[in-house]
Design an enzyme around this catalytic site. Structure first.
Site, mmCIF file in Angstrom:
data_model
loop_
_atom_site.group_PDB
_atom_site.id
_atom_site.type_symbol
_atom_site.label_atom_id
_atom_site.label_comp_id
_atom_site.label_asym_id
_atom_site.label_seq_id
_atom_site.Cartn_x
_atom_site.Cartn_y
_atom_site.Cartn_z
ATOM 1 N N GLY A 67 79.314 89.569 -21.918
ATOM 2 C CA GLY A 67 78.270 89.862 -20.949
ATOM 3 C C GLY A 67 78.713 89.820 -19.512
ATOM 4 O O GLY A 67 77.896 89.663 -18.616
ATOM 5 N N LYS A 98 78.201 94.314 -19.052
ATOM 6 C CA LYS A 98 77.431 94.834 -17.923
ATOM 7 C C LYS A 98 77.896 96.221 -17.491
ATOM 8 O O LYS A 98 77.101 97.015 -16.991
ATOM 9 C CB LYS A 98 77.544 93.863 -16.743
ATOM 10 C CG LYS A 98 76.840 92.527 -16.969
ATOM 11 C CD LYS A 98 75.330 92.684 -16.988
ATOM 12 C CE LYS A 98 74.627 91.338 -16.955
ATOM 13 N NZ LYS A 98 74.809 90.592 -18.205
ATOM 14 N N ASP A 174 68.150 90.303 -16.794
ATOM 15 C CA ASP A 174 68.843 89.472 -15.817
ATOM 16 C C ASP A 174 69.370 90.316 -14.663
ATOM 17 O O ASP A 174 69.636 91.504 -14.813
ATOM 18 C CB ASP A 174 69.996 88.717 -16.484
ATOM 19 C CG ASP A 174 70.977 89.649 -17.168
ATOM 20 O OD1 ASP A 174 70.524 90.656 -17.764
ATOM 21 O OD2 ASP A 174 72.193 89.402 -17.130
ATOM 22 N N ASP A 175 69.532 89.680 -13.515
ATOM 23 C CA ASP A 175 70.138 90.286 -12.330
ATOM 24 C C ASP A 175 69.451 91.584 -11.917
ATOM 25 O O ASP A 175 70.101 92.608 -11.690
ATOM 26 C CB ASP A 175 71.635 90.531 -12.572
ATOM 27 C CG ASP A 175 72.381 89.247 -12.884
ATOM 28 O OD1 ASP A 175 71.870 88.172 -12.556
ATOM 29 O OD2 ASP A 175 73.484 89.324 -13.465
ATOM 30 N N TRP A 278 73.276 80.802 -22.754
ATOM 31 C CA TRP A 278 74.268 81.810 -22.333
ATOM 32 C C TRP A 278 75.151 81.072 -21.346
ATOM 33 O O TRP A 278 74.771 80.836 -20.210
ATOM 34 C CB TRP A 278 73.544 82.984 -21.696
ATOM 35 C CG TRP A 278 74.409 84.033 -21.052
ATOM 36 C CD1 TRP A 278 75.433 83.851 -20.174
ATOM 37 C CD2 TRP A 278 74.286 85.456 -21.213
ATOM 38 N NE1 TRP A 278 75.962 85.044 -19.781
ATOM 39 C CE2 TRP A 278 75.282 86.054 -20.395
ATOM 40 C CE3 TRP A 278 73.456 86.277 -21.956
ATOM 41 C CZ2 TRP A 278 75.437 87.435 -20.311
ATOM 42 C CZ3 TRP A 278 73.614 87.652 -21.870
ATOM 43 C CH2 TRP A 278 74.594 88.225 -21.065
ATOM 44 N N ASP A 279 76.340 80.675 -21.776
ATOM 45 C CA ASP A 279 77.152 79.745 -21.000
ATOM 46 C C ASP A 279 78.217 80.476 -20.205
ATOM 47 O O ASP A 279 79.092 81.141 -20.771
ATOM 48 C CB ASP A 279 77.806 78.713 -21.921
ATOM 49 C CG ASP A 279 78.072 77.400 -21.204
ATOM 50 O OD1 ASP A 279 78.366 77.450 -19.995
ATOM 51 O OD2 ASP A 279 77.976 76.334 -21.841
ATOM 52 N N ASP A 285 84.173 86.633 -13.655
ATOM 53 C CA ASP A 285 83.949 87.939 -13.045
ATOM 54 C C ASP A 285 83.511 87.863 -11.591
ATOM 55 O O ASP A 285 83.409 88.891 -10.927
ATOM 56 C CB ASP A 285 82.925 88.751 -13.856
ATOM 57 C CG ASP A 285 81.622 87.999 -14.080
ATOM 58 O OD1 ASP A 285 81.512 86.849 -13.624
ATOM 59 O OD2 ASP A 285 80.717 88.566 -14.720
ATOM 60 N N ASN A 313 80.038 83.148 -22.419
ATOM 61 C CA ASN A 313 80.388 84.395 -21.741
ATOM 62 C C ASN A 313 81.709 84.146 -21.025
ATOM 63 O O ASN A 313 81.726 83.614 -19.923
ATOM 64 C CB ASN A 313 79.292 84.774 -20.748
ATOM 65 C CG ASN A 313 79.596 86.058 -20.008
ATOM 66 O OD1 ASN A 313 80.186 86.983 -20.553
ATOM 67 N ND2 ASN A 313 79.195 86.121 -18.745
#
Length: 916
Positions: A67, A98, A174-175, A278-279, A285, A313
């Site tokens: 992710g 993504k 998300d985001d 979701w770690d 990144d 992640n």
């Protein structure tokens, strides 16, 4: 072919629903305890935890989420991931890259036939390895929630994926921007209501699958307004989201240093279910300079019975995630039954967990709050020990054979997805091209490239970084070593895989360059047998150069590597120690300056002893870099080379700077003392070392991209000593070129005397040389203030030159050599004071033409400018002949710019400057 398999997949899914009516109707244990929409349940967190630990409940999801922002992994890497997940007893993979444009930006587009076959192959491979494949889609960037056509498009996209054999799904929001469009505002009372509405509709449309995940826009504590417990958004999610849908959560922050049990209980209460973590602890990144090879840490095993799952992640670079995933597996298996800490009893004497606890209690001073069941340091040791085996085996993903346990894996057109190009005549490796799911016709580059990540998309916490408290290196008891060895050997014996055959052949001293796959490009010669190799093996003669043998990567190398690239909020013990030592040496360097008043022999001895120890630590980094660069597994090397190259380069500069501090004659304490503490985020350990150098803002010199083809060659930059004069003169003579070659062999020292002699004699404090295995191959010279330097030259150096070189007769036409001799007898021009106020320091640099690595020149310039700025210089300049195009270009690439002509400048030279 696609339609036939899709129909079979639909029939299989329908039969599963009929066999499990509870799942088909959405009835689950969670539904029986979750409050109806709109009800308040203050004890919801506790109920979810109890149900989560009860027998017969949905299994704990534990594995990997792809992710991150950056180039997605390729299909063969994902298949290798499935193999590792099964081996380490993990069970889940969430597909959510993504930058796969059909996952996020162009989510409406359907997959092509070629892409569909690749996805079907991937889903089938996940099933073979008994890994749950969860397909995620992110429509939140531009979806209109109230538009039925948009909802139908989303259904059609997920229906296509379900026809590929996918049974588990996730909707991610998300985001994205919190604001709704005008049309949505007329239908939905809030952003949360819009998201929950479409999520529930999709969930029911897909037949209420057993695993369906939802990622909220407020996915961590810092994103919740005003806070977690009072967030209207999360309250709506908890009340309206169907109970069979799980909620993803990253913890208190986007990148959470720790995830306390209390924080999970708080969020579970408001969303009325236990979350799936979701770690992002190993995600890199958001910083192109950082890689995370430390253990899974800061998450108590007490969380397991309070969660529905944990998906890490990890790093963008696939091969760099061995430790991240391995230690997550160790964490999960230490309490995989979800047993609460207050009921944990002593394990059997021969259990791995029991042995780990014994080792930690006997030989470690780890923090008191360390989990009873899980030790991050022990998990790291186990992971690195197993990872070490991978470095000696060339990776060829496309040749891996999988053990069939069910459906067969499809092959697209009978060709491997990843080719194995040849880098040279003797080495064949697989280049991993990182791309999203694309058609087979997509063009692939034929050479390995250094991967770069996207600009920062997630901002981690802006708070100080803690260092791991350095542990004293104590001699471990013999029985502890035996226990650790038994653990590792037992794990390896239980987890044999097809690669192990390759390992055995490697153990027989077979050169890794001779390993070649059957599916390599056709013009490469087939691999020779051991018998043929033995017959044709070259044996050098007594006067010939011996055969090159690369040293293998060691466990100590990997431990050092992990310490240098540890975790987002802390450096490993060795990395922290190196940083502390450099800071101390820098702050206390005044005690070893030649003109220091009131010298203290004990302090001097302490400084030199610690400097020697620091240089030894730097040498360990160089050795690790060399061995890693020569390892047989080029796939691992390509994923990590840019990071190791970066830390190697900065440590080379830092080592040179420490050596300079120890041999200079002038104290620079006024500049070096009083800086802030070196706690920071950006750039990791390399960034912190850079900030401790005087020229920390010279980013162009620190930006040193690695070569396209990895090399293990290491250069040394050190202070100049008088014994080096002949070598520096030789380089100066060989690199000088007046267009027709060197015209005056009768005066071999003339060029050196003219260009570098004065600096070598009168400015030793600011002179450096470059060395390789053959000797000196470059120099970087300077003086902090050219005005007093010129005065010294007039007193001592110029008279010596006038005596050495007779003044030629100016009545005749002079040769090039005679012009240089005449310059010693002429009055030297003085540069304007207005210019020298901004550029007081003179520099001269050159590198032998055999050195092709452009980063070496940047490192040398960084060392020279650091020494000048440490003593108060504001800028430096150099003088270059207008017709010397090579040296003009050389200085320009190092950030020097031409100074506009002003009164008092020499007419026969170009002056280049650089501000400090």
């Amino acid at each position: 072919m696609v339609q036939k398999e899709s129909q079979a997949a639909l029939e299989e899914r329908e039969s599963e629903r009929n066999a499990n009516p509870a799942a088909a109707s959405g009835a689950s244990l969670e539904q029986s305890v979750a409050p109806a929409p709109g009800e308040d349940n203050p004890s919801g967190a506790g109920a979810a935890a109890v149900v989560g630990a009860a027998g017969g409940a949905r299994r704990f999801l534990c594995g990997v989420v792809e992710g991150f922002y950056g180039r997605p992994w390729v299909m063969e890497q994902r298949k290798e991931l499935f193999r590792r997940l099964q081996k380490w007893e993990l069970n889940t993979y969430l597909y959510a890259p993504k930058d796969d444009y059909k996952h996020r930006m162009f989510w409406r587009e359907m997959y092509s036939v070629e892409e569909a076959e690749q996805l079907m192959t991937l889903i089938s491979a996940a099933r073979e390895y008994e890994i749950e494949f969860i397909y995620a889609i992110s429509p939140g960037l531009d979806i209109t929630f109230s538009n039925p056509k948009e909802v139908s498009t989303l259904k059609r996209k997920l229906d296509q994926v379900s026809q590929f054999g996918c049974r588990s799904f996730a909707l991610l929001f998300d985001d994205i921007d919190h604001n709704m469009c005008a049309a949505d505002k007329e239908v939905f009372s809030s952003f949360a209501h819009a998201q929950v509405s479409i999520t529930n509709e999709i969930y029911q449309y897909l037949g209420e699958p057993e695993t369906f995940l939802f990622c909220p826009t407020e996915y961590c504590g810092t994103f919740c307004y005003p806070n977690v417990s009072q967030s209207p958004y999360l309250r709506t999610v908890g009340e309206k989201l169907l109970p069979g849908i799980e909620v993803l959560w990253t913890g208190p922050k986007v990148v959470s240093k720790e995830i306390p049990v209390e924080s999970i209980e708080e969020v579970s209460k408001i969303i009325k279910r236990a979350p799936v973590i979701w770690d992002n602890i190993h995600a890199n990144d958001y910083d192109q300079k950082r890689l995370f090879l430390g253990p899974y840490k800061g998450r108590s095993t007490e969380l397991i019975p309070r969660l529905k799952g944990v998906l890490t992640n990890p790093n963008c670079e696939f091969e760099a995630n061995y430790v991240a995933i391995h230690t997550l597996a160790t964490w999960y298996k230490s309490n995989m039954n979800g047993v609460r800490k207050d009921v944990v009893m002593t394990d059997s004497e021969d259990s791995t967990v029991s042995i780990q606890i014994k080792l930690e209690n006997e030989g470690s001073d780890e923090d008191i709050e360390t989990d009873v069941l899980y030790s991050p340091q022990m998990a790291l040791k186990l992971a690195l020990t197993e990872w070490l085996q991978e470095f000696g085996v060339p990776h060829q993903y496309s040749s891996r054979q999988v053990a069939h346990s069910g459906a067969k894996t499809s092959v697209v057109d009978g060709t491997p997805l990843v080719a194995a190009p040849s880098l040279n005549a003797t080495t064949v490796v697989t280049t991993v091209y990182q791309e999203p799911i694309m058609s087979q016709g997509a063009a692939l580059s034929g050479e390995p490239s250094v991967l770069t990540k996207e600009e920062e998309k997630k901002q981690p916490d802006e708070e100080p970084m803690d260092m791991v408290v350095e542990k004293q290196e104590e001699a471990e008891h013999k029985n502890d070593n035996q226990i650790l060895t038994e653990i590792v050997e037992a794990k390896m014996a239980e987890e044999l895989r097809p690669m192990d055959t390759d390992k055995e052949s490697m153990a027989e001293s077979k050169s890794p360059e001779m390993s070649m796959q059957e599916d390599c490009i056709p013009d490469v010669a087939p691999m020779q047998t051991d018998e043929q190799t033995q017959k044709e093996q070259f044996v050098p003669g007594p006067n010939e150069k011996p055969l090159y043998t690369a040293e293998p990567v060691t466990l100590e190398d990997l431990q050092l590597l992990a310490d240098l690239f540890y975790l987002p909020y802390e450096h490993g013990p060795k990395g922290a120690q190196m940083l502390r030592e450099f800071q101390w040496l820098r702050a206390n360097s005044s005690v070893v300056s030649v003109n220091c008043k009131g010298k203290d022999s004990e302090k001097i001895e302490e400084w030199r002893s610690r400097a020697a120890k620091f240089e030894e630590m730097c040498a360990l980094v160089m050795g690790m870099f060399t061995r890693l660069s020569n390892c047989a597994n080029r796939t691992i090397l390509y994923d990590m080379y840019s990071y190791v190259w970066d830390i190697k380069s900065i440590m080379s500069m830092v080592k040179s700077f420490v050596q300079w501090l120890g041999c200079r004659s002038h104290s620079s304490a006024q500049f070096l003392i009083g800086d802030q503490e070196p706690w920071a985020f950006r750039g990791g350990l390399a960034g912190e070392f850079q900030r401790l150098l005087p020229i920390d803002g010279a980013n162009d010199l620190f930006f040193q991209p690695p070569p396209l083809t990895p090399t293990s060659k290491v250069y040394t930059i050190r202070p100049y000593f008088p014994k080096d004069e002949a070598s520096v003169y030789k380089i100066c003579r060989e690199m000088y070129d007046d267009g027709v070659g060197f015209p005056f062999q009768s005066q071999p020292d003339l060029i050196g005397d003219k260009l570098v002699g004065g600096l070598l004699s009168l400015s030793l404090d600011y002179c450096f040389v470059l060395e390789d295995e053959d000797g000196i191959c470059g120099y970087a010279l300077g003086t902090v203030d050219v005005t007093p330097f010129i005065k010294k030259c007039k007193i001592s150096w110029i008279p010596f030159m006038q005596e050495k070189y007779t003044k030629p007769n100016g009545d005749k036409e002079l040769s090039e050599a005679e012009k240089i001799m005449l310059s010693f007898h002429e009055e030297q021009e003085v540069l304007p004071e207005t210019f020298l106020a901004n550029f007081p320091s003179l520099i001269k640099m050159d590198i032998h033409k055999k050195v092709t690595d452009p980063s070496v020149a940047k490192s040398m310039m960084a060392c020279l400018l650091s020494s000048l700025k440490a003593n108060g210089s504001r800028g430096a300049f150099c003088e270059v002949r207008p017709d010397d195009k090579r040296i003009l270009e050389f200085y320009s690439k190092l950030g020097c710019f031409e100074i506009a002509k002003m009164e008092g400048f020499p007419k026969d030279v170009v002056i280049l400057g650089r501000s400090l």
